[in-house]
Design an enzyme around this catalytic site. Sequence first.
Site, PDB file in Angstrom:
ATOM      1  N   GLY A  55      26.821  38.380  38.592  1.00 31.37           N
ATOM      2  CA  GLY A  55      26.248  38.707  37.511  1.00 31.37           C
ATOM      3  C   GLY A  55      25.981  37.504  36.593  1.00 31.37           C
ATOM      4  O   GLY A  55      24.778  37.304  36.220  1.00 31.37           O
ATOM      5  N   THR A  56      26.780  36.329  36.507  1.00 26.84           N
ATOM      6  CA  THR A  56      26.441  35.379  35.859  1.00 26.84           C
ATOM      7  C   THR A  56      25.155  34.568  36.411  1.00 26.84           C
ATOM      8  O   THR A  56      24.335  34.113  35.498  1.00 26.84           O
ATOM      9  CB  THR A  56      27.639  34.297  35.855  1.00 26.84           C
ATOM     10  OG1 THR A  56      28.913  35.173  35.282  1.00 26.84           O
ATOM     11  CG2 THR A  56      27.442  33.048  35.052  1.00 26.84           C
ATOM     12  N   ASN A 109      30.979  45.748  28.208  1.00 29.42           N
ATOM     13  CA  ASN A 109      31.968  45.620  28.940  1.00 29.42           C
ATOM     14  C   ASN A 109      33.592  45.977  28.207  1.00 29.42           C
ATOM     15  O   ASN A 109      34.492  46.323  28.943  1.00 29.42           O
ATOM     16  CB  ASN A 109      32.224  44.141  29.614  1.00 29.42           C
ATOM     17  CG  ASN A 109      31.824  43.009  28.806  1.00 29.42           C
ATOM     18  OD1 ASN A 109      30.817  43.263  28.063  1.00 29.42           O
ATOM     19  ND2 ASN A 109      32.792  42.240  28.401  1.00 29.42           N
ATOM     20  N   GLN A 169      28.174  46.026  34.251  1.00 30.34           N
ATOM     21  CA  GLN A 169      29.026  47.329  33.934  1.00 30.34           C
ATOM     22  C   GLN A 169      28.682  48.657  34.257  1.00 30.34           C
ATOM     23  O   GLN A 169      29.459  49.743  34.440  1.00 30.34           O
ATOM     24  CB  GLN A 169      29.593  47.263  32.512  1.00 30.34           C
ATOM     25  CG  GLN A 169      30.526  45.951  32.253  1.00 30.34           C
ATOM     26  CD  GLN A 169      31.718  45.854  32.910  1.00 30.34           C
ATOM     27  OE1 GLN A 169      32.321  47.096  33.336  1.00 30.34           O
ATOM     28  NE2 GLN A 169      32.329  44.530  33.051  1.00 30.34           N
ATOM     29  N   SER A 171      26.494  42.916  39.864  1.00 22.84           N
ATOM     30  CA  SER A 171      27.785  42.092  40.349  1.00 22.84           C
ATOM     31  C   SER A 171      28.541  43.188  41.288  1.00 22.84           C
ATOM     32  O   SER A 171      28.968  44.291  41.047  1.00 22.84           O
ATOM     33  CB  SER A 171      28.516  41.577  39.460  1.00 22.84           C
ATOM     34  OG  SER A 171      29.618  40.787  39.989  1.00 22.84           O
ATOM     35  N   HIS A 174      31.686  42.667  42.684  1.00 19.42           N
ATOM     36  CA  HIS A 174      33.075  42.992  42.389  1.00 19.42           C
ATOM     37  C   HIS A 174      33.359  44.054  41.411  1.00 19.42           C
ATOM     38  O   HIS A 174      34.420  44.477  41.222  1.00 19.42           O
ATOM     39  CB  HIS A 174      33.720  41.804  42.198  1.00 19.42           C
ATOM     40  CG  HIS A 174      33.549  41.025  40.737  1.00 19.42           C
ATOM     41  ND1 HIS A 174      34.379  41.111  40.008  1.00 19.42           N
ATOM     42  CD2 HIS A 174      32.675  40.141  40.418  1.00 19.42           C
ATOM     43  CE1 HIS A 174      34.172  40.401  38.935  1.00 19.42           C
ATOM     44  NE2 HIS A 174      33.032  39.846  39.122  1.00 19.42           N
ATOM     45  N   THR A 222      22.147  29.073  51.480  1.00 15.58           N
ATOM     46  CA  THR A 222      22.484  29.804  52.646  1.00 15.58           C
ATOM     47  C   THR A 222      22.828  31.266  52.292  1.00 15.58           C
ATOM     48  O   THR A 222      23.742  31.399  51.405  1.00 15.58           O
ATOM     49  CB  THR A 222      23.558  28.874  53.366  1.00 15.58           C
ATOM     50  OG1 THR A 222      23.097  27.625  53.938  1.00 15.58           O
ATOM     51  CG2 THR A 222      23.842  29.621  54.855  1.00 15.58           C
ATOM     52  N   CYS A 251      38.786  37.043  25.293  1.00 14.24           N
ATOM     53  CA  CYS A 251      37.731  36.878  26.279  1.00 14.24           C
ATOM     54  C   CYS A 251      38.301  36.635  27.636  1.00 14.24           C
ATOM     55  O   CYS A 251      39.259  36.629  28.159  1.00 14.24           O
ATOM     56  CB  CYS A 251      36.662  36.178  25.776  1.00 14.24           C
ATOM     57  SG  CYS A 251      36.711  34.438  26.323  1.00 14.24           S
TER      58      CYS A 251
END
Length: 385
Positions: free
Chosen positions: A71-72, A150, A178, A198, A200, A236, A325
Amino acid sequence: MNTVYLDNAATTRMAPEVLEAMLPFLKEQFGNPSSFHSFGSSQMEAIEKARGQVARLLGAKCEEIFFTSGGTESDNQALRGAVKIDPARKGIVTSAVEHPAVLETAKALQEDGCTLAIAEVNRNGELDLENLRELVNQQTAIVSIMAANNETGVVMPLKEAAEVAHKAGALFHTDAVQMVGKSPIDVHALDIDILSLSAHKLHGPKGVGAIYIRKGIKLPPILTGGHQEKGVRSGTYNAPGIVGLGKAAELALTHLKDTVASEQSLRETFEKRVLASCPGSFIVADNASHRLPGTVTVIFRGIESEAVLTLLDMQGIYASSGSACSTGSKNPSHVLYAMGVDYTLANSALRFSLSRYTTEEEIDRTVELLSKVVERLRRISPYIE
Ligand code: PLP
Protein backbone atom coordinates in the site's frame (compact mmCIF):
# COMPACT_ATOMS: atom_id res chain seq x y z
CA MET A 1 -3.79 -20.01 26.00
CA ASN A 2 -6.32 -19.46 23.22
CA THR A 3 -5.68 -16.09 21.70
CA VAL A 4 -8.16 -13.73 20.09
CA TYR A 5 -6.83 -11.59 17.26
CA LEU A 6 -8.87 -8.43 16.75
CA ASP A 7 -6.27 -6.30 15.00
CA ASN A 8 -7.07 -7.17 11.41
CA ALA A 9 -6.89 -3.55 10.28
CA ALA A 10 -3.18 -3.67 11.17
CA THR A 11 -2.58 -6.95 9.40
CA THR A 12 -4.28 -10.28 8.86
CA ARG A 13 -3.27 -13.91 9.20
CA MET A 14 -2.40 -15.50 5.92
CA ALA A 15 -5.11 -17.85 4.62
CA PRO A 16 -3.83 -21.47 4.49
CA GLU A 17 -4.79 -21.66 0.80
CA VAL A 18 -2.59 -18.61 0.14
CA LEU A 19 0.42 -20.26 1.74
CA GLU A 20 -0.25 -23.44 -0.27
CA ALA A 21 -0.35 -21.44 -3.49
CA MET A 22 2.90 -19.65 -2.65
CA LEU A 23 4.99 -22.64 -1.55
CA PRO A 24 6.08 -23.92 -4.99
CA PHE A 25 7.40 -20.44 -5.80
CA LEU A 26 9.35 -20.33 -2.54
CA LYS A 27 10.79 -23.81 -3.11
CA GLU A 28 11.26 -25.35 -6.55
CA GLN A 29 10.12 -22.56 -8.87
CA PHE A 30 12.73 -20.02 -7.91
CA GLY A 31 13.77 -18.81 -11.37
CA ASN A 32 13.52 -15.19 -12.36
CA PRO A 33 10.17 -14.71 -14.16
CA SER A 34 11.81 -12.26 -16.59
CA SER A 35 14.40 -14.85 -17.72
CA PHE A 36 14.58 -16.08 -21.28
CA HIS A 37 14.68 -19.72 -20.14
CA SER A 38 11.44 -21.54 -19.50
CA PHE A 39 12.41 -22.41 -15.89
CA GLY A 40 11.98 -18.73 -15.00
CA SER A 41 9.60 -17.45 -17.64
CA SER A 42 7.03 -20.18 -17.01
CA GLN A 43 6.17 -18.28 -13.84
CA MET A 44 4.69 -15.47 -15.91
CA GLU A 45 1.62 -17.64 -16.33
CA ALA A 46 1.09 -17.67 -12.56
CA ILE A 47 1.75 -13.93 -12.37
CA GLU A 48 -0.81 -13.23 -15.08
CA LYS A 49 -3.31 -15.48 -13.32
CA ALA A 50 -2.79 -13.40 -10.16
CA ARG A 51 -3.31 -10.20 -12.16
CA GLY A 52 -6.66 -11.55 -13.31
CA GLN A 53 -7.63 -12.53 -9.76
CA VAL A 54 -6.88 -9.01 -8.47
CA ALA A 55 -8.61 -7.37 -11.45
CA ARG A 56 -11.79 -9.39 -10.84
CA LEU A 57 -11.95 -8.29 -7.21
CA LEU A 58 -11.89 -4.64 -8.33
CA GLY A 59 -13.99 -4.88 -11.48
CA ALA A 60 -10.88 -3.81 -13.40
CA LYS A 61 -9.20 -5.07 -16.57
CA CYS A 62 -6.04 -7.19 -16.25
CA GLU A 63 -3.91 -4.60 -18.03
CA GLU A 64 -4.91 -2.02 -15.41
CA ILE A 65 -3.24 -3.91 -12.52
CA PHE A 66 0.46 -3.50 -11.63
CA PHE A 67 2.18 -5.28 -8.76
CA THR A 68 4.04 -3.28 -6.12
CA SER A 69 5.52 -3.90 -2.67
CA GLY A 70 2.31 -2.83 -0.90
CA GLY A 71 0.00 0.00 0.00
CA THR A 72 2.73 2.49 0.88
CA GLU A 73 4.46 2.12 -2.46
CA SER A 74 1.20 2.28 -4.42
CA ASP A 75 0.21 5.48 -2.58
CA ASN A 76 3.64 6.97 -3.27
CA GLN A 77 3.40 6.15 -6.94
CA ALA A 78 -0.08 7.62 -7.24
CA LEU A 79 0.92 10.98 -5.76
CA ARG A 80 4.52 11.25 -6.95
CA GLY A 81 3.56 10.10 -10.45
CA ALA A 82 0.49 12.33 -10.80
CA VAL A 83 2.34 15.58 -10.08
CA LYS A 84 4.83 14.77 -12.84
CA ILE A 85 2.28 14.42 -15.64
CA ASP A 86 1.48 18.07 -16.38
CA PRO A 87 3.78 20.94 -15.34
CA ALA A 88 0.70 23.18 -15.02
CA ARG A 89 -0.81 20.85 -12.44
CA LYS A 90 1.21 20.50 -9.27
CA GLY A 91 -1.61 20.51 -6.74
CA ILE A 92 -2.48 17.67 -4.37
CA VAL A 93 -5.80 17.62 -2.55
CA THR A 94 -6.35 15.00 0.10
CA SER A 95 -8.22 14.57 3.39
CA ALA A 96 -7.19 15.12 6.99
CA VAL A 97 -7.74 11.48 7.93
CA GLU A 98 -5.57 9.74 5.33
CA HIS A 99 -2.98 7.14 6.25
CA PRO A 100 0.58 8.52 6.63
CA ALA A 101 1.46 6.76 3.35
CA VAL A 102 -0.61 9.47 1.65
CA LEU A 103 -0.29 12.38 4.09
CA GLU A 104 3.46 12.17 4.57
CA THR A 105 4.02 11.71 0.84
CA ALA A 106 1.86 14.74 0.10
CA LYS A 107 3.82 16.78 2.66
CA ALA A 108 7.14 15.66 1.16
CA LEU A 109 5.92 16.72 -2.29
CA GLN A 110 4.83 20.07 -0.85
CA GLU A 111 8.40 20.58 0.32
CA ASP A 112 9.49 19.88 -3.26
CA GLY A 113 7.28 22.67 -4.60
CA CYS A 114 3.83 21.12 -5.04
CA THR A 115 0.80 22.71 -3.43
CA LEU A 116 -1.15 20.78 -0.83
CA ALA A 117 -4.72 21.30 0.34
CA ILE A 118 -6.32 19.15 3.00
CA ALA A 119 -10.07 18.66 3.09
CA GLU A 120 -11.80 18.43 6.45
CA VAL A 121 -14.02 15.69 7.81
CA ASN A 122 -17.10 16.11 10.00
CA ARG A 123 -17.57 14.77 13.55
CA ASN A 124 -18.44 11.38 12.07
CA GLY A 125 -15.17 11.25 10.18
CA GLU A 126 -16.92 11.70 6.84
CA LEU A 127 -15.35 13.77 4.08
CA ASP A 128 -16.67 17.33 3.82
CA LEU A 129 -17.50 17.34 0.11
CA GLU A 130 -18.27 21.07 0.09
CA ASN A 131 -14.81 21.77 1.46
CA LEU A 132 -13.30 19.41 -1.14
CA ARG A 133 -15.05 21.34 -3.93
CA GLU A 134 -13.52 24.60 -2.63
CA LEU A 135 -10.02 23.14 -2.63
CA VAL A 136 -9.91 21.47 -6.05
CA ASN A 137 -9.03 23.70 -9.03
CA GLN A 138 -7.44 23.73 -12.47
CA GLN A 139 -3.95 23.36 -10.94
CA THR A 140 -4.90 20.19 -9.08
CA ALA A 141 -3.05 17.15 -10.38
CA ILE A 142 -4.60 14.59 -8.07
CA VAL A 143 -7.35 14.23 -5.50
CA SER A 144 -6.58 11.40 -3.09
CA ILE A 145 -9.35 10.23 -0.77
CA MET A 146 -9.16 6.93 1.10
CA ALA A 147 -11.92 4.38 0.53
CA ALA A 148 -12.32 3.56 4.23
CA ASN A 149 -10.49 4.87 7.25
CA ASN A 150 -8.14 2.51 9.06
CA GLU A 151 -9.06 3.74 12.55
CA THR A 152 -12.79 4.39 12.40
CA GLY A 153 -13.84 2.22 9.46
CA VAL A 154 -15.75 5.19 8.01
CA VAL A 155 -16.37 4.72 4.28
CA MET A 156 -15.82 7.80 2.13
CA PRO A 157 -18.07 9.07 -0.71
CA LEU A 158 -15.74 7.99 -3.52
CA LYS A 159 -18.05 8.53 -6.46
CA GLU A 160 -18.82 12.10 -5.39
CA ALA A 161 -15.16 12.86 -4.67
CA ALA A 162 -14.16 11.42 -8.06
CA GLU A 163 -16.71 13.68 -9.72
CA VAL A 164 -15.21 16.74 -8.00
CA ALA A 165 -11.73 15.75 -9.21
CA HIS A 166 -12.83 15.03 -12.77
CA LYS A 167 -14.80 18.28 -13.11
CA ALA A 168 -11.52 20.12 -12.56
CA GLY A 169 -9.62 17.78 -14.90
CA ALA A 170 -7.67 16.17 -12.03
CA LEU A 171 -6.97 12.50 -11.43
CA PHE A 172 -8.81 10.68 -8.66
CA HIS A 173 -6.88 8.24 -6.46
CA THR A 174 -8.17 6.17 -3.59
CA ASP A 175 -6.16 4.37 -0.95
CA ALA A 176 -8.41 1.32 -0.69
CA VAL A 177 -6.04 -0.69 1.51
CA GLN A 178 -8.70 -1.07 4.23
CA MET A 179 -11.61 -1.63 1.87
CA VAL A 180 -10.43 -4.20 -0.67
CA GLY A 181 -11.51 -7.67 0.31
CA LYS A 182 -13.66 -6.43 3.18
CA SER A 183 -16.38 -4.63 1.29
CA PRO A 184 -17.27 -4.60 -2.43
CA ILE A 185 -15.51 -2.00 -4.56
CA ASP A 186 -15.82 -1.48 -8.33
CA VAL A 187 -13.31 0.90 -9.86
CA HIS A 188 -15.28 1.57 -13.01
CA ALA A 189 -18.64 2.08 -11.29
CA LEU A 190 -16.98 4.53 -8.88
CA ASP A 191 -14.99 6.27 -11.62
CA ILE A 192 -11.67 5.71 -9.87
CA ASP A 193 -8.49 6.49 -11.85
CA ILE A 194 -5.89 5.03 -9.49
CA LEU A 195 -6.31 2.69 -6.52
CA SER A 196 -3.89 1.27 -3.95
CA LEU A 197 -4.24 -2.09 -2.25
CA SER A 198 -2.15 -4.30 -0.02
CA ALA A 199 -2.10 -8.11 0.23
CA HIS A 200 -1.48 -8.39 3.96
CA LYS A 201 -4.80 -6.73 4.80
CA LEU A 202 -6.76 -9.43 2.99
CA HIS A 203 -5.13 -12.61 4.31
CA GLY A 204 -2.27 -12.45 1.84
CA PRO A 205 1.47 -12.07 2.46
CA LYS A 206 3.24 -8.92 3.61
CA GLY A 207 5.38 -6.83 1.28
CA VAL A 208 3.23 -7.13 -1.82
CA GLY A 209 0.37 -5.07 -3.18
CA ALA A 210 -0.93 -3.57 -6.36
CA ILE A 211 -1.82 -0.33 -8.00
CA TYR A 212 -4.78 -0.09 -10.36
CA ILE A 213 -4.25 2.53 -13.06
CA ARG A 214 -7.18 3.18 -15.36
CA LYS A 215 -6.37 2.28 -18.98
CA GLY A 216 -5.12 5.32 -20.89
CA ILE A 217 -3.52 7.07 -17.90
CA LYS A 218 0.25 7.30 -18.22
CA LEU A 219 1.36 7.40 -14.59
CA PRO A 220 5.13 7.93 -14.39
CA PRO A 221 7.01 5.30 -12.35
CA ILE A 222 8.74 6.06 -9.07
CA LEU A 223 11.13 3.13 -9.50
CA THR A 224 13.23 3.04 -12.62
CA GLY A 225 15.16 -0.06 -13.58
CA GLY A 226 14.55 -3.21 -15.56
CA HIS A 227 11.17 -2.19 -17.05
CA GLN A 228 9.15 -4.96 -15.44
CA GLU A 229 5.40 -4.36 -15.38
CA LYS A 230 5.62 -2.49 -18.72
CA GLY A 231 7.97 -0.01 -17.09
CA VAL A 232 5.29 1.09 -14.60
CA ARG A 233 7.07 -0.70 -11.76
CA SER A 234 10.61 -1.96 -12.20
CA GLY A 235 12.12 -4.61 -9.95
CA THR A 236 12.42 -8.39 -10.07
CA TYR A 237 9.00 -9.99 -9.79
CA ASN A 238 8.11 -11.15 -6.30
CA ALA A 239 6.49 -14.27 -7.74
CA PRO A 240 5.56 -15.95 -4.41
CA GLY A 241 4.10 -12.71 -3.08
CA ILE A 242 2.19 -11.96 -6.28
CA VAL A 243 0.77 -15.48 -6.44
CA GLY A 244 -0.21 -15.12 -2.76
CA LEU A 245 -1.92 -11.80 -3.43
CA GLY A 246 -3.79 -13.33 -6.36
CA LYS A 247 -5.02 -16.25 -4.28
CA ALA A 248 -5.98 -13.91 -1.42
CA ALA A 249 -7.96 -11.76 -3.87
CA GLU A 250 -9.73 -14.81 -5.29
CA LEU A 251 -10.65 -16.03 -1.80
CA ALA A 252 -11.76 -12.54 -0.75
CA LEU A 253 -14.12 -12.39 -3.73
CA THR A 254 -15.48 -15.89 -3.09
CA HIS A 255 -16.18 -15.10 0.57
CA LEU A 256 -17.06 -11.41 0.21
CA LYS A 257 -20.82 -11.65 0.78
CA ASP A 258 -20.44 -13.95 3.79
CA THR A 259 -17.53 -11.91 5.17
CA VAL A 260 -19.54 -8.69 5.08
CA ALA A 261 -22.55 -10.36 6.71
CA SER A 262 -20.62 -12.14 9.46
CA GLU A 263 -18.30 -9.23 10.34
CA GLN A 264 -21.20 -6.79 10.40
CA SER A 265 -23.30 -8.97 12.64
CA LEU A 266 -20.40 -9.73 15.03
CA ARG A 267 -19.40 -6.06 15.17
CA GLU A 268 -22.93 -4.96 15.96
CA THR A 269 -23.21 -7.55 18.73
CA PHE A 270 -19.82 -6.48 20.05
CA GLU A 271 -20.80 -2.79 20.06
CA LYS A 272 -24.13 -3.37 21.79
CA ARG A 273 -22.60 -5.54 24.47
CA VAL A 274 -19.64 -3.24 25.11
CA LEU A 275 -21.91 -0.21 25.46
CA ALA A 276 -24.14 -2.14 27.86
CA SER A 277 -21.37 -3.61 30.00
CA CYS A 278 -18.76 -0.81 30.05
CA PRO A 279 -20.12 2.42 31.55
CA GLY A 280 -18.66 5.56 29.98
CA SER A 281 -17.94 3.88 26.64
CA PHE A 282 -19.04 5.12 23.24
CA ILE A 283 -18.47 4.22 19.61
CA VAL A 284 -16.51 6.60 17.41
CA ALA A 285 -18.28 7.63 14.17
CA ASP A 286 -21.42 5.87 15.37
CA ASN A 287 -23.58 8.09 13.17
CA ALA A 288 -21.54 7.81 9.98
CA SER A 289 -23.71 6.70 7.05
CA HIS A 290 -21.31 3.95 5.98
CA ARG A 291 -18.72 2.08 7.97
CA LEU A 292 -16.69 -1.02 7.21
CA PRO A 293 -18.42 -4.15 8.48
CA GLY A 294 -15.63 -5.21 10.81
CA THR A 295 -13.79 -2.17 12.18
CA VAL A 296 -14.77 -0.23 15.28
CA THR A 297 -13.11 2.26 17.59
CA VAL A 298 -14.47 2.49 21.12
CA ILE A 299 -13.63 5.24 23.61
CA PHE A 300 -13.63 4.31 27.30
CA ARG A 301 -13.93 7.69 29.01
CA GLY A 302 -11.36 8.32 31.74
CA ILE A 303 -9.31 5.20 31.01
CA GLU A 304 -5.96 5.11 29.22
CA SER A 305 -6.25 2.85 26.20
CA GLU A 306 -2.78 1.45 26.82
CA ALA A 307 -3.83 0.15 30.24
CA VAL A 308 -6.76 -1.70 28.64
CA LEU A 309 -4.57 -3.02 25.83
CA THR A 310 -1.98 -4.32 28.28
CA LEU A 311 -4.56 -6.14 30.41
CA LEU A 312 -6.20 -7.63 27.31
CA ASP A 313 -2.80 -8.64 25.96
CA MET A 314 -2.02 -10.51 29.20
CA GLN A 315 -5.11 -12.63 28.52
CA GLY A 316 -4.20 -13.22 24.86
CA ILE A 317 -6.60 -10.70 23.31
CA TYR A 318 -5.01 -8.44 20.73
CA ALA A 319 -6.52 -5.12 19.70
CA SER A 320 -4.90 -1.78 19.07
CA SER A 321 -4.88 1.73 20.34
CA GLY A 322 -6.72 4.23 18.19
CA SER A 323 -4.56 6.95 19.66
CA ALA A 324 -1.18 5.63 18.57
CA CYS A 325 -0.04 5.57 14.99
CA SER A 326 1.46 2.57 13.25
CA THR A 327 4.99 3.27 14.41
CA GLY A 328 3.96 3.09 18.08
CA SER A 329 4.12 6.86 18.54
CA LYS A 330 2.23 8.17 21.53
CA ASN A 331 0.92 11.17 19.64
CA PRO A 332 -2.85 11.25 19.67
CA SER A 333 -4.45 10.08 16.47
CA HIS A 334 -4.63 12.70 13.70
CA VAL A 335 -7.84 10.99 12.61
CA LEU A 336 -9.63 11.51 15.91
CA TYR A 337 -8.19 15.01 16.16
CA ALA A 338 -9.60 15.87 12.70
CA MET A 339 -12.98 14.62 13.90
CA GLY A 340 -12.90 17.01 16.85
CA VAL A 341 -12.24 14.35 19.50
CA ASP A 342 -10.24 15.99 22.28
CA TYR A 343 -6.79 14.83 23.37
CA THR A 344 -7.93 13.08 26.57
CA LEU A 345 -10.69 11.14 24.86
CA ALA A 346 -8.37 10.22 21.99
CA ASN A 347 -6.05 8.63 24.54
CA SER A 348 -8.92 6.41 25.64
CA ALA A 349 -9.62 4.99 22.18
CA LEU A 350 -9.27 1.33 21.26
CA ARG A 351 -9.70 -0.18 17.82
CA PHE A 352 -11.10 -3.69 17.35
CA SER A 353 -10.97 -5.06 13.82
CA LEU A 354 -12.50 -8.36 12.77
CA SER A 355 -11.88 -10.74 9.91
CA ARG A 356 -13.75 -13.54 8.20
CA TYR A 357 -12.09 -15.89 10.70
CA THR A 358 -13.49 -14.08 13.78
CA THR A 359 -15.96 -16.21 15.72
CA GLU A 360 -18.87 -15.49 18.06
CA GLU A 361 -16.98 -17.19 20.91
CA GLU A 362 -14.06 -14.82 20.40
CA ILE A 363 -16.38 -11.82 20.56
CA ASP A 364 -18.03 -13.23 23.73
CA ARG A 365 -14.67 -13.74 25.37
CA THR A 366 -13.47 -10.28 24.44
CA VAL A 367 -16.59 -8.53 25.74
CA GLU A 368 -16.50 -10.48 29.01
CA LEU A 369 -12.87 -9.66 29.63
CA LEU A 370 -13.25 -6.09 28.48
CA SER A 371 -16.03 -5.39 30.97
CA LYS A 372 -13.90 -6.83 33.79
CA VAL A 373 -10.84 -4.84 32.71
CA VAL A 374 -12.80 -1.61 32.39
CA GLU A 375 -14.43 -2.18 35.80
CA ARG A 376 -11.04 -2.81 37.37
CA LEU A 377 -9.52 0.32 35.84
CA ARG A 378 -12.61 2.33 36.78
CA ARG A 379 -11.93 1.58 40.44
CA ILE A 380 -8.65 3.46 40.02
CA SER A 381 -10.10 6.16 37.78
CA PRO A 382 -13.86 6.44 38.30
CA TYR A 383 -15.97 7.78 35.49
CA ILE A 384 -18.20 10.65 36.60
CA GLU A 385 -21.12 11.50 34.31
N1 PLP B 1 -3.09 2.81 3.65
C1 PLP B 1 -3.87 2.41 4.66
C2 PLP B 1 -5.23 2.97 4.80
C3 PLP B 1 -3.39 1.47 5.58
O1 PLP B 1 -4.17 1.07 6.58
C4 PLP B 1 -2.08 0.95 5.41
C5 PLP B 1 -1.50 0.00 6.39
O2 PLP B 1 -1.72 0.09 7.56
C6 PLP B 1 -1.31 1.41 4.33
C7 PLP B 1 -1.84 2.34 3.47
C8 PLP B 1 0.09 0.90 4.09
O3 PLP B 1 0.05 -0.35 3.46
P1 PLP B 1 1.33 -1.31 3.48
O4 PLP B 1 1.46 -1.82 4.89
O5 PLP B 1 1.02 -2.40 2.51
O6 PLP B 1 2.49 -0.50 3.06
